[in-house]
Write a protein that holds these residues in place. Structure first.
Motif, PDB file in Angstrom:
ATOM      1  N   GLY A  62     -88.915  54.261  32.425  1.00  0.00           N
ATOM      2  CA  GLY A  62     -88.868  53.462  31.197  1.00  0.00           C
ATOM      3  C   GLY A  62     -87.490  53.468  30.579  1.00  0.00           C
ATOM      4  N   TRP A  63     -86.843  54.650  30.558  1.00  0.00           N
ATOM      5  CA  TRP A  63     -85.523  54.745  29.956  1.00  0.00           C
ATOM      6  C   TRP A  63     -84.510  53.910  30.725  1.00  0.00           C
ATOM      7  N   TYR A  64     -84.529  54.016  32.051  1.00  0.00           N
ATOM      8  CA  TYR A  64     -83.539  53.287  32.857  1.00  0.00           C
ATOM      9  C   TYR A  64     -83.687  51.785  32.646  1.00  0.00           C
ATOM     10  N   TYR A  65     -84.924  51.304  32.667  1.00  0.00           N
ATOM     11  CA  TYR A  65     -85.168  49.868  32.500  1.00  0.00           C
ATOM     12  C   TYR A  65     -84.660  49.387  31.134  1.00  0.00           C
ATOM     13  N   THR A  66     -85.024  50.110  30.048  1.00  0.00           N
ATOM     14  CA  THR A  66     -84.631  49.645  28.715  1.00  0.00           C
ATOM     15  C   THR A  66     -83.131  49.791  28.495  1.00  0.00           C
ATOM     16  N   TYR A  67     -82.516  50.818  29.083  1.00  0.00           N
ATOM     17  CA  TYR A  67     -81.072  51.029  28.904  1.00  0.00           C
ATOM     18  C   TYR A  67     -80.286  49.897  29.552  1.00  0.00           C
ATOM     19  N   VAL A  68     -80.675  49.549  30.786  1.00  0.00           N
ATOM     20  CA  VAL A  68     -79.986  48.453  31.485  1.00  0.00           C
ATOM     21  C   VAL A  68     -80.177  47.148  30.709  1.00  0.00           C
ATOM     22  N   LYS A  69     -81.403  46.915  30.242  1.00  0.00           N
ATOM     23  CA  LYS A  69     -81.686  45.694  29.470  1.00  0.00           C
ATOM     24  C   LYS A  69     -80.844  45.653  28.197  1.00  0.00           C
ATOM     25  N   TYR A  70     -80.735  46.814  27.531  1.00  0.00           N
ATOM     26  CA  TYR A  70     -79.987  46.859  26.273  1.00  0.00           C
ATOM     27  C   TYR A  70     -78.514  46.550  26.515  1.00  0.00           C
ATOM     28  N   ILE A  71     -77.956  47.074  27.611  1.00  0.00           N
ATOM     29  CA  ILE A  71     -76.546  46.787  27.916  1.00  0.00           C
ATOM     30  C   ILE A  71     -76.368  45.293  28.186  1.00  0.00           C
ATOM     31  N   GLU A  72     -77.338  44.691  28.891  1.00  0.00           N
ATOM     32  CA  GLU A  72     -77.261  43.234  29.136  1.00  0.00           C
ATOM     33  C   GLU A  72     -77.270  42.458  27.819  1.00  0.00           C
ATOM     34  N   LEU A  73     -78.163  42.867  26.911  1.00  0.00           N
ATOM     35  CA  LEU A  73     -78.258  42.156  25.625  1.00  0.00           C
ATOM     36  C   LEU A  73     -76.980  42.342  24.801  1.00  0.00           C
ATOM     37  N   SER A  74     -76.373  43.534  24.870  1.00  0.00           N
ATOM     38  CA  SER A  74     -75.123  43.762  24.148  1.00  0.00           C
ATOM     39  C   SER A  74     -74.020  42.883  24.721  1.00  0.00           C
ATOM     40  N   LYS A  75     -74.032  42.752  26.034  1.00  0.00           N
ATOM     41  CA  LYS A  75     -73.034  41.914  26.704  1.00  0.00           C
ATOM     42  C   LYS A  75     -73.201  40.463  26.248  1.00  0.00           C
ATOM     43  N   ARG A  76     -74.467  40.051  26.087  1.00  0.00           N
ATOM     44  CA  ARG A  76     -74.759  38.687  25.648  1.00  0.00           C
ATOM     45  C   ARG A  76     -74.228  38.441  24.232  1.00  0.00           C
ATOM     46  N   ASP A  77     -74.401  39.433  23.360  1.00  0.00           N
ATOM     47  CA  ASP A  77     -74.071  39.226  21.948  1.00  0.00           C
ATOM     48  C   ASP A  77     -72.610  39.518  21.621  1.00  0.00           C
ATOM     49  N   ALA A  78     -71.919  40.333  22.426  1.00  0.00           N
ATOM     50  CA  ALA A  78     -70.572  40.769  22.069  1.00  0.00           C
ATOM     51  C   ALA A  78     -69.586  39.601  22.116  1.00  0.00           C
ATOM     52  N   ALA A  79     -68.508  39.753  21.310  1.00  0.00           N
ATOM     53  CA  ALA A  79     -67.480  38.695  21.277  1.00  0.00           C
ATOM     54  C   ALA A  79     -66.706  38.669  22.583  1.00  0.00           C
ATOM     55  N   GLY A  80     -66.586  39.786  23.250  1.00  0.00           N
ATOM     56  CA  GLY A  80     -65.857  39.856  24.503  1.00  0.00           C
ATOM     57  C   GLY A  80     -66.250  41.125  25.220  1.00  0.00           C
ATOM     58  N   TRP A  81     -66.018  41.183  26.504  1.00  0.00           N
ATOM     59  CA  TRP A  81     -66.381  42.363  27.304  1.00  0.00           C
ATOM     60  C   TRP A  81     -65.148  42.678  28.137  1.00  0.00           C
ATOM     61  N   LEU A  82     -64.213  43.442  27.581  1.00  0.00           N
ATOM     62  CA  LEU A  82     -62.904  43.607  28.186  1.00  0.00           C
ATOM     63  C   LEU A  82     -62.762  44.996  28.798  1.00  0.00           C
ATOM     64  N   ASP A  83     -62.060  45.066  29.906  1.00  0.00           N
ATOM     65  CA  ASP A  83     -61.806  46.356  30.540  1.00  0.00           C
ATOM     66  C   ASP A  83     -60.299  46.575  30.596  1.00  0.00           C
ATOM     67  N   SER A  84     -59.801  47.614  29.958  1.00  0.00           N
ATOM     68  CA  SER A  84     -58.371  47.954  29.937  1.00  0.00           C
ATOM     69  C   SER A  84     -57.510  46.768  29.536  1.00  0.00           C
ATOM     70  N   LYS A  85     -57.872  46.122  28.429  1.00  0.00           N
ATOM     71  CA  LYS A  85     -57.085  44.995  27.919  1.00  0.00           C
ATOM     72  C   LYS A  85     -56.568  45.357  26.524  1.00  0.00           C
ATOM     73  N   PRO A  86     -55.425  44.780  26.115  1.00  0.00           N
ATOM     74  CA  PRO A  86     -54.950  45.052  24.752  1.00  0.00           C
ATOM     75  C   PRO A  86     -55.812  44.358  23.709  1.00  0.00           C
ATOM     76  N   ILE A  87     -55.553  44.684  22.443  1.00  0.00           N
ATOM     77  CA  ILE A  87     -56.288  44.066  21.339  1.00  0.00           C
ATOM     78  C   ILE A  87     -55.989  42.566  21.338  1.00  0.00           C
ATOM     79  N   PRO A  88     -57.015  41.713  21.348  1.00  0.00           N
ATOM     80  CA  PRO A  88     -56.743  40.273  21.390  1.00  0.00           C
ATOM     81  C   PRO A  88     -56.164  39.781  20.057  1.00  0.00           C
ATOM     82  N   ASP A  89     -55.426  38.679  20.130  1.00  0.00           N
ATOM     83  CA  ASP A  89     -54.851  38.097  18.902  1.00  0.00           C
ATOM     84  C   ASP A  89     -55.929  37.341  18.148  1.00  0.00           C
TER      85      ASP A  89
END
Lengths: 282, 299
Positions: free
Chosen positions: A251-278
């Motif tokens: 149950g935990w694994y399923y909901t955790y993965v789902k929650y990360i997907e939903l956060s990715k959907r709602d976030a303004a950006g999903w950046l890896d090792s990038k500077p602060i955007p202008d």
């Protein structure tokens, strides 16, 4: 913390979540009674699932209450829920098989008294205060009862207060090695108290979305179940505890993965090792 | 006499463990911007200041640490009830509590950041990966030392509370010590290095926290490095003193006057600290207050 007034737009209405949470939680806690019917402890994990259902409802109840601008009150609302719920839960365990129902009724009474005191004596005058505090007390009692049933296999008073320790292969009865005597109830209290406030506390802000918060609530519930199932190894037989652990991990694994997907959907950006955007206007 | 020497030895050991715990706890919470510095980290994007600082708000520190320590103690208690060696049980309990802490930290950062999408604050995956593991490491040190301390109080000094309840009490105390002592060093000092010293935070500067480092952009590891220098040790000293004086007065004076001896000594200790605190406050206001008129000899 600034005052946040957020209106719930769209999504599932609060009363639907309330009804579903209450019924699901009660039914799931009652399913642990299958332990008594079948003479095993394999069905203990239903208690944890009942606690998860109550926590999902609880996170939305906190959102409902805190939309009246109680900014810093989010974590304390969780403590309030469990502080009033633990009284009802402990008292109700004396009523045998009726315990979950008695806990709900008693918690509602305690919540109503607390709500009356805060609205009319302390003059807080928050429209949903009485209803919310009733809900919170019921949720606190149900979560504690669910975790208690998961750890000990029962929601009645005597199995919660007596355990056994084995010394050199001999099994001796001991009040200290029990859910209440060993203060595991304190762990259940804190697990629930943090899990109930965390979803709204973590998801508050202008881009709050209901499905993401409720998914996080389920994730927090299953995460708490993992810890509860590990502790249950000391109180119920190891096979039942392992069944609980597997259910909570899945149950935990399923909901955790789902929650990360939903956060990715709602976030303004999903950046890896990038500077602060202008941003305009800086 | 021998039992008092044993008690004092345990007291010293528990105090030392508590000192380490306090230092680790404060560094952990500062890396996660938990506690009172959190409001500015949360506010900054809303004022147009996007940042790469880790924002894990899991309640305040006292409830959060109440859970971590209580959980570590509860799992250790369960393993000890299953006849597992106490040292192994303490390590396993702390490890599982740290796992829960790490998961909570990731969901807090993702949730808070995703809810700020309107202001353009993105989720930095590298921040999530590198900061969570560092906070988990510090949290492990804090949890393991505190749970061990509780076990010493319970098993060696014979405290009547079961281990999980001691964990809850001392966990809340640990979180409160770190929150009250160490956090201002990060929240009032580090976040506002660009403001005049002692000027407070004017409304116009709200959310304008320091976001750039000596080289590149500041992240929370820089804040951890900074607060590990003074904020962490100060919290450690605070929590270490609380634990040491608390057990010391109980071990030495509890047999006087049927237990009242320990209570009277406790009240005296509080009075002594009140006088010291008042003296330091007045002294600091006199020497560092920003609004004092300049004197002839120069400031």
């Amino acid at each position: 913390m600034t005052v946040k007034v957020e209106v719930i737009e769209g999504g599932v209405p609060h009363n639907t979540i309330l009804a579903a949470g209450l019924v699901a939680s009660l039914v799931l806690i009652y399913l642990t009674y299958a332990n008594v019917m079948s003479g095993t402890q394999l069905f203990s994990f239903f208690g944890g699932l009942g606690a998860v259902a109550a926590l999902v409802w609880g996170s939305h109840a906190i959102k409902h209450l805190c939309s009246y601008g109680i900014g810093t009150g989010v974590p304390s609302a969780g403590m309030m829920a469990f502080g009033s719920g633990v009284i009802a839960m402990l008292f109700a365990t004396k009523y045998g098989v009726a315990a979950p129902i008695v806990a709900v009724v008693l918690a509602a009474v305690i919540g109503a008294i607390l709500g009356f005191l805060s609205n009319n004596v302390l003059n807080m005058r928050i429209p949903v205060m009485i209803q919310s505090l009733i809900e919170m007390a019921i949720i606190g009692a149900l979560v504690l009862m669910g975790f208690a049933a998961m750890m000990t296999g029962s929601f009645e008073f005597s199995p919660l207060t007596s355990g056994s320790i084995s010394i050199l292969g001999l099994s001796l009865p001991s009040y200290q090695a029990s859910f209440i005597g060993g203060s595991l109830i304190a762990v259940a209290f804190m697990l629930g108290g943090i899990a109930i406030q965390h979803p709204f506390n973590a998801c508050l802000g202008p881009n709050w979305t209901q499905d993401r918060m409720l998914m996080l609530a389920a994730e927090c519930g299953f995460l708490s179940m993992i810890a509860v199932s590990v502790m249950s190894m000391a109180l119920i037989n190891i096979v039942a505890a392992v069944v609980s652990l597997i259910v909570s991990l899945v149950g935990w694994y399923y909901t955790y993965v789902k929650y990360i997907e939903l956060s990715k959907r709602d976030a303004a950006g999903w950046l890896d090792s990038k500077p602060i955007p202008d941003v305009e206007g800086q | 006499m021998e039992s008092i020497a044993f008690g004092i030895g345990i007291t010293a050991l528990a105090g030392a463990l508590a000192t380490v715990a306090g230092a680790a706890e404060n560094t952990e919470s500062d890396i996660g911007s938990q506690g009172d510095p959190n409001s500015q980290v949360q506010l900054a994007p809303q004022m147009g200041f996007l940042h790469r600082i880790f924002n894990k708000a899991i309640a305040g520190e006292p409830p959060a640490y109440g859970l971590w320590i209580c959980l570590g103690a509860g799992i250790a208690w369960a393993f000890m009830a299953m006849q597992i060696n106490p040292v192994l049980a303490l390590v396993l309990g702390s490890a599982l509590a740290v796992f829960i802490q790490g998961v909570y930290a990731t969901t807090a950062y993702l949730g808070r950041t995703a809810s700020l999408a309107k202001f353009g604050q993105p989720v930095f995956v590298d921040v999530l990966k590198s900061m969570t593991t560092v906070t988990m490491a510090h949290a492990f040190v804090a949890i393991f030392t505190t749970v061990t301390m509780c076990h010493l109080i319970n098993a060696a000094l014979g405290h009547p509370f079961p281990l999980p309840l001691l964990g809850l009490v001392w966990g809340i105390a640990l979180g409160a010590a770190g929150s009250a002592t160490g956090n201002p060093f990060y929240g009032k000092e580090r976040q506002y290095q660009s403001q005049k010293f002692g000027a407070g935070v004017p409304i116009s500067a709200s959310g304008n926290i320091v976001r750039y480092a000596e080289a590149g952009e500041r992240n929370s590891l820089d804040n951890g490095w900074f607060s590990a220098k003074l904020g962490g040790p100060a919290s450690g000293l605070c929590f270490g003193l609380i634990v040491f004086l608390e057990i010391w007065r109980t071990v030495l004076f509890e047999h006087m006057g049927a237990g009242w001896g320990a209570i009277i000594v406790g009240v005296i200790i509080i009075l002594i600290f009140t006088v010291i605190d008042r003296y330091i406050e007045v002294w600091a206001r006199k020497n560092y207050g920003p609004y004092a008129k300049p004197t002839e000899e120069g400031s």
